[in-house]
Write an enzyme that holds these catalytic residues in place. Structure first.
Site, PDB file in Angstrom:
ATOM      1  N   ARG A 240    -121.253  17.031 -60.759  1.00 52.64           N
ATOM      2  CA  ARG A 240    -121.589  18.239 -60.021  1.00 52.64           C
ATOM      3  C   ARG A 240    -120.366  19.141 -60.003  1.00 52.64           C
ATOM      4  O   ARG A 240    -119.222  18.652 -59.982  1.00 52.64           O
ATOM      5  CB  ARG A 240    -121.989  17.917 -58.565  1.00 52.64           C
ATOM      6  N   GLU A 269    -123.411  27.189 -59.147  1.00 53.03           N
ATOM      7  CA  GLU A 269    -124.268  27.540 -60.290  1.00 53.03           C
ATOM      8  C   GLU A 269    -125.622  28.069 -59.789  1.00 53.03           C
ATOM      9  O   GLU A 269    -126.043  27.710 -58.686  1.00 53.03           O
ATOM     10  CB  GLU A 269    -124.452  26.308 -61.205  1.00 53.03           C
ATOM     11  N   HIS A 287    -126.043  23.235 -67.216  1.00 54.45           N
ATOM     12  CA  HIS A 287    -126.611  22.076 -66.525  1.00 54.45           C
ATOM     13  C   HIS A 287    -127.805  21.500 -67.305  1.00 54.45           C
ATOM     14  O   HIS A 287    -128.943  21.467 -66.810  1.00 54.45           O
ATOM     15  CB  HIS A 287    -127.021  22.451 -65.094  1.00 54.45           C
TER      16      HIS A 287
HETATM   17  C1  GLV Z   1    -129.082  16.377 -62.787  1.00 57.97           C
HETATM   18  O1  GLV Z   1    -128.034  16.919 -62.587  1.00 57.97           O
HETATM   19  C2  GLV Z   1    -129.610  15.346 -61.962  1.00 57.97           C
HETATM   20  O2  GLV Z   1    -129.027  15.066 -60.909  1.00 57.97           O
HETATM   21  O3  GLV Z   1    -130.639  14.786 -62.329  1.00 57.97           O
END
Ligand code: GLV
Length: 341
Positions: A240, A269, A287
């Site tokens: 993250r 983000e 992401h």
């Molecule tokens: C993606 O970042 C997730 O947590 O699945």
């Protein structure tokens, strides 16, 4: 009997919506609008379940305003959008989507590691800009991956899958740091050696962050940790955004204190810190760690199955984020027996 109502907060595969429609009255969002919080709360009125995707904050204030809610099913393994103690206190089940994305996300971690070490984005941008007019001995020289030292911070399922790729695929020397040391058989499987956080930053040629994010590990990588890194080293973040102090990272990259960074996640983000986008020695992706078609489908189906399992059949296929805490809180034997492993 009137059907239970659920909300699907973001656009999702039509077949998953259709499956949910066989069991519930479904309010969906196939336009994929990002609803302001007040609108999200308004749409949750009368809903017993919500399908979330990791961006929707579920906290005490929302739960108080949505008293019918019984379950929030995240189509993500990370659940830092959930205030789990508040959900447990409100008697609301919290589920995420682990396992089904492990290998795909580990692939992405490795993709970013390789792209960063071999300066892929920077060299492609140069070629596309028409700047390539001759070969030179040191053009876009980066670091080696095979035989180098891979440092993994966060050795859960995805961390271990990254370690396996490094150790078995690329002959890397794998070191890791984690809140707690792995059991010997897991260390052996990953071919990884436990080190302190400082040693990890000092020794690794390529660092991959795969920690779950929480308030406690906010900016766990800051100027102090980056200053320990080798000038030839790289760092990748597939956890993250909040794990890294992005300004400290951008300053180190701008001064070439490290070779490069590969980032799939960002603090705040989809806004990306302009200090990062201004740099060449950073590979940036929006992401997409789990973004293969089969994996995204598996994640969406798992979230949908959690809603159906809990609301329709009164049981989940596996323990959820807070099923144990919820069971303790309710002190209800029938509840705990209904949660099947
Ligand atoms: C993606 O970042 C997730 O947590 O699945």
């Amino acid at each position: 009997m009137t059907q239970q109502s659920i909300l699907v907060a973001r656009a999702v595969f039509p077949e998953v919506l259709a499956k949910l429609g066989e069991h519930f009255e479904v309010e969906s969002n196939q336009e994929d609008t990002i609803w302001p919080r007040e609108e999200f709360i308004r749409r949750l009125q009368g809903k017993v379940g919500v399908f979330t995707t990791g961006g929707e904050r579920i906290d005490a204030a929302l739960l108080k305003a949505c008293p019918d809610l019984k379950i929030c099913a995240n189509m993500a393994v990370g659940y830092n959008n959930f205030d789990v103690p508040a959900m447990t206190a409100a008697g609301v089940m919290a589920t995420n989507a682990p396992d089904v994305l492990t290998e795909t996300t580990a692939d992405m971690g490795f993709t970013l590691l390789m792209a960063t070490a071999r300066r892929l984005s920077e060299s492609e941008a140069y070629l596309r800009a028409g700047q390539w007019n001759k070969w030179s001995y040191d053009m876009f020289c980066g670091g080696d991956i095979h035989g180098s030292t891979l440092g993994i911070l966060g050795m859960g399922r995805i961390g271990r899958a990254v370690a396996r790729r490094g150790a078995h695929g690329f002959g890397m020397n794998v070191i890791y740091h984690n809140r707690s040391r792995l059991a010997p058989e897991l260390e052996q499987e990953a071919n990884a050696r436990y080190v302190s956080k400082q040693d990890l930053f000092r020794q690794a040629d390529h660092i991959v962050l795969v920690l779950p994010y929480s308030a406690e590990n906010h900016h766990t990588v800051g100027a102090t940790e980056i200053a320990l890194m080798k000038p030839t080293s790289t760092i990748v973040n597939i956890g993250r955004g909040g794990l890294i102090d992005e300004n400290a990272l951008a300053a180190a990259l701008a001064a070439n204190k490290i070779l490069g960074a590969g980032l799939d996640v960002f603090e705040g983000e989809p806004r990306v810190n302009p200090a990062l986008t201004a740099l060449k020695n950073v590979v940036l992706t929006p992401h997409i760690g789990s973004a293969s078609v089969p994996t995204r489908k598996a994640m969406a189906n798992l979230a949908a199955d959690n809603l159906i399992g809990y609301l329709v059949h009164g049981k989940l296929k596996r323990l959820s984020i807070n099923s144990q805490a919820l069971s303790n809180r309710l002190n209800d034997l029938s509840f705990s027996l209904s949660v099947k492993l």
